[in-house]
Design a protein around this motif. Structure first.
Motif, PDB file in Angstrom:
ATOM      1  N   TYR A   8      62.801  40.709 175.173  1.00 25.36           N
ATOM      2  CA  TYR A   8      62.740  39.349 174.639  1.00 25.36           C
ATOM      3  C   TYR A   8      61.380  39.055 174.027  1.00 25.36           C
ATOM      4  CZ  TYR A   8      66.977  38.300 177.349  1.00 25.36           C
ATOM      5  OH  TYR A   8      68.238  38.281 177.859  1.00 25.36           O
ATOM      6  N   SER A  16      63.180  43.884 179.244  1.00 18.72           N
ATOM      7  CA  SER A  16      63.974  43.216 180.279  1.00 18.72           C
ATOM      8  C   SER A  16      65.098  44.116 180.752  1.00 18.72           C
ATOM      9  CB  SER A  16      64.552  41.910 179.739  1.00 18.72           C
ATOM     10  OG  SER A  16      63.520  40.955 179.664  1.00 18.72           O
ATOM     11  N   GLU A  35      68.397  41.393 192.369  1.00 16.64           N
ATOM     12  CA  GLU A  35      67.905  40.021 192.567  1.00 16.64           C
ATOM     13  C   GLU A  35      67.688  39.328 191.231  1.00 16.64           C
ATOM     14  OE1 GLU A  35      64.632  40.683 195.375  1.00 16.64           O
ATOM     15  OE2 GLU A  35      63.655  41.914 193.872  1.00 16.64           O
ATOM     16  N   SER A  36      67.387  38.051 191.310  1.00 15.73           N
ATOM     17  CA  SER A  36      67.177  37.234 190.128  1.00 15.73           C
ATOM     18  C   SER A  36      66.082  37.849 189.250  1.00 15.73           C
ATOM     19  CB  SER A  36      66.788  35.832 190.598  1.00 15.73           C
ATOM     20  OG  SER A  36      66.529  35.031 189.491  1.00 15.73           O
ATOM     21  N   GLY A  37      66.334  37.925 187.959  1.00 14.61           N
ATOM     22  CA  GLY A  37      65.349  38.469 187.031  1.00 14.61           C
ATOM     23  C   GLY A  37      65.431  39.976 186.850  1.00 14.61           C
ATOM     24  N   SER A  38      66.426  40.628 187.482  1.00 17.33           N
ATOM     25  CA  SER A  38      66.495  42.098 187.394  1.00 17.33           C
ATOM     26  C   SER A  38      67.161  42.582 186.103  1.00 17.33           C
ATOM     27  CB  SER A  38      67.218  42.670 188.621  1.00 17.33           C
ATOM     28  OG  SER A  38      68.484  42.086 188.792  1.00 17.33           O
ATOM     29  N   GLY A  39      67.706  41.652 185.304  1.00 17.90           N
ATOM     30  CA  GLY A  39      68.267  42.042 184.012  1.00 17.90           C
ATOM     31  C   GLY A  39      69.788  42.064 183.963  1.00 17.90           C
ATOM     32  N   LYS A  40      70.437  41.542 184.994  1.00 16.75           N
ATOM     33  CA  LYS A  40      71.899  41.587 185.064  1.00 16.75           C
ATOM     34  C   LYS A  40      72.545  40.791 183.925  1.00 16.75           C
ATOM     35  CE  LYS A  40      72.077  39.638 189.144  1.00 16.75           C
ATOM     36  NZ  LYS A  40      70.642  39.256 189.238  1.00 16.75           N
ATOM     37  N   SER A  41      72.084  39.552 183.743  1.00 15.17           N
ATOM     38  CA  SER A  41      72.685  38.727 182.676  1.00 15.17           C
ATOM     39  C   SER A  41      72.357  39.298 181.303  1.00 15.17           C
ATOM     40  CB  SER A  41      72.184  37.284 182.767  1.00 15.17           C
ATOM     41  OG  SER A  41      72.674  36.668 183.928  1.00 15.17           O
ATOM     42  N   THR A  42      71.153  39.848 181.169  1.00 11.38           N
ATOM     43  CA  THR A  42      70.783  40.460 179.890  1.00 11.38           C
ATOM     44  C   THR A  42      71.773  41.563 179.531  1.00 11.38           C
ATOM     45  OG1 THR A  42      68.457  39.922 180.266  1.00 11.38           O
ATOM     46  CG2 THR A  42      68.926  41.678 178.682  1.00 11.38           C
TER      47      THR A  42
HETATM   48  P1  ADP Z   1      69.220  38.241 186.084  1.00 15.38           P
HETATM   49  O1  ADP Z   1      70.493  37.859 185.412  1.00 15.38           O
HETATM   50  O2  ADP Z   1      69.311  39.528 186.835  1.00 15.38           O
HETATM   51  O3  ADP Z   1      68.664  37.142 186.929  1.00 15.38           O
HETATM   52  P2  ADP Z   1      68.075  38.124 183.420  1.00 15.38           P
HETATM   53  O4  ADP Z   1      68.799  39.161 182.628  1.00 15.38           O
HETATM   54  O5  ADP Z   1      68.478  36.722 183.240  1.00 15.38           O
HETATM   55  O6  ADP Z   1      68.112  38.535 184.960  1.00 15.38           O
HETATM   56  O7  ADP Z   1      66.523  38.217 183.097  1.00 15.38           O
HETATM   57  C1  ADP Z   1      65.824  39.449 183.036  1.00 15.38           C
HETATM   58  C2  ADP Z   1      64.450  39.194 182.490  1.00 15.38           C
HETATM   59  O8  ADP Z   1      64.532  38.762 181.152  1.00 15.38           O
HETATM   60  C3  ADP Z   1      63.681  38.111 183.238  1.00 15.38           C
HETATM   61  O9  ADP Z   1      62.345  38.517 183.330  1.00 15.38           O
HETATM   62  C4  ADP Z   1      63.830  36.899 182.364  1.00 15.38           C
HETATM   63  O10 ADP Z   1      62.714  36.048 182.476  1.00 15.38           O
HETATM   64  C5  ADP Z   1      63.917  37.504 180.974  1.00 15.38           C
HETATM   65  N1  ADP Z   1      64.766  36.690 180.100  1.00 15.38           N
HETATM   66  C6  ADP Z   1      66.088  36.453 180.273  1.00 15.38           C
HETATM   67  N2  ADP Z   1      66.586  35.674 179.288  1.00 15.38           N
HETATM   68  C7  ADP Z   1      65.544  35.412 178.457  1.00 15.38           C
HETATM   69  C8  ADP Z   1      65.402  34.667 177.227  1.00 15.38           C
HETATM   70  N3  ADP Z   1      66.443  34.053 176.653  1.00 15.38           N
HETATM   71  N4  ADP Z   1      64.166  34.643 176.663  1.00 15.38           N
HETATM   72  C9  ADP Z   1      63.113  35.273 177.223  1.00 15.38           C
HETATM   73  N5  ADP Z   1      63.189  35.999 178.354  1.00 15.38           N
HETATM   74  C10 ADP Z   1      64.374  36.069 178.977  1.00 15.38           C
END
Ligand code: ADP
Ligand code: MG
Length: 257
Positions: A8, A16, A35-42
């Motif tokens: 990002y 990420s 855990e939160s922030g591990s990149g799952k949603s990405t």
């Molecule tokens: P999870 O779903 O596992 O909690 P995310 O995939 O949401 O993790 O996030 C992974 C990393 O990418 C985190 O460090 C988060 O701050 C960063 N991140 C996620 N979405 C964005 C975005 N839209 N812009 C900038 N950074 C992002």
């Protein structure tokens, strides 16, 4: 996913998601935990082509070796149903719109499909619910509607990103059971994203463990739960057992792997 990386930042070295190689078989149920922030949603958003334009993607996402066709191959369920439901449109109409956009259906056929789907997701009184607005439903019912909309076009892959995390425990268990039933009936593959290793163990054939954008462990669900190879997976399991002593992580009956 072949060597898939997402950043990002302008600085592409801060990833990420780093160099992910991962396959999901037709009809397979794969859980992504971490855990939160591990990149799952990405990862989930990358597969669905829903990343924001600020995200730089490298590597490839392929369907049977081909570039994704977009459209109705993927159904996506978000944590919060209000992210996908329109507050000022009756829920039946929203489901019908999805069906009509992607399938060659008349309006009447699409309405009929919406009613069938509301029955399938076991909404009480589906005939009335067809005309209800999201705010007239409970959180669990809204999530059932969101699931109905996600499968309305008959996707080959259903992605559920923390789809039960905002719900209380009993509703959560019902929704997990519903997802299990729907993917079995339709033969969809499932990507179940959760920070909850116990839920993942109940539902998934395989579990992938993510940490800081890397996949640190991937294996058959029973094996990952019973004999985790990575210290981080053991920590996730220990943390769960510490929070909740109930033996929820005993693997339940499960189809072929
Ligand atoms: P999870 O779903 O596992 O909690 P995310 O995939 O949401 O993790 O996030 C992974 C990393 O990418 C985190 O460090 C988060 O701050 C960063 N991140 C996620 N979405 C964005 C975005 N839209 N812009 C900038 N950074 C992002
Ligand atoms: Mg997330």
């Amino acid at each position: 996913m072949r060597n898939l990386s997402v950043s990002y930042q302008r600085d592409a070295t801060s990833l990420s998601l780093g160099n992910i190689d991962l396959d999901i078989a037709a009809g397979e149920r794969l859980a992504i935990i971490g855990e939160s922030g591990s990149g799952k949603s990405t990862l989930a958003l990358a597969i669905a082509g829903l990343l924001p334009p600020t995200a730089a993607v490298r590597g490839a996402i392929l369907w049977s070796g081909q570039p994704p066709r977009g459209g109705h191959d993927i159904g996506f369920v978000f944590q919060d149903a209000s992210a996908s439901l329109d507050p000022v449109m009756a829920v039946g109409r929203q489901i019908a719109e999805v069906a009509r956009t992607h399938l060659d259906l008349s309006w009447a056929q699409a309405q009929g499909r919406a009613l069938d789907l509301l029955r399938r997701v076991r909404l009480p009184d589906p005939d009335t619910a067809l005309h209800a607005y999201p705010h007239q439903l409970s959180g669990g019912q809204r999530q059932r509607v969101a699931i109905a909309a996600a499968i309305a076009a008959g996707p080959r892959l259903l992605i559920a990103d923390e789809a039960t995390s905002a719900l209380d425990t009993i509703v959560q268990a019902d929704i997990v059971a519903l997802i299990r039933q729907l993917v079995a009936e339709d033969g969809m593959a499932l990507l179940f994203v959760s920070h909850d290793i116990a839920l993942a163990a109940e539902l998934a054939d395989r579990i992938a463990v993510f940490r800081n954008g890397e996949m640190v462990e991937l294996g058959v669900a029973d094996a990952v739960i019973q004999t985790p190879r990575h210290a981080y997976t053991r920590r996730l399991l220990d943390a769960h057992i510490g929070l909740d002593a109930a033996p929820m992580i005993v693997p339940t009956e499960r189809g072929h792997v």
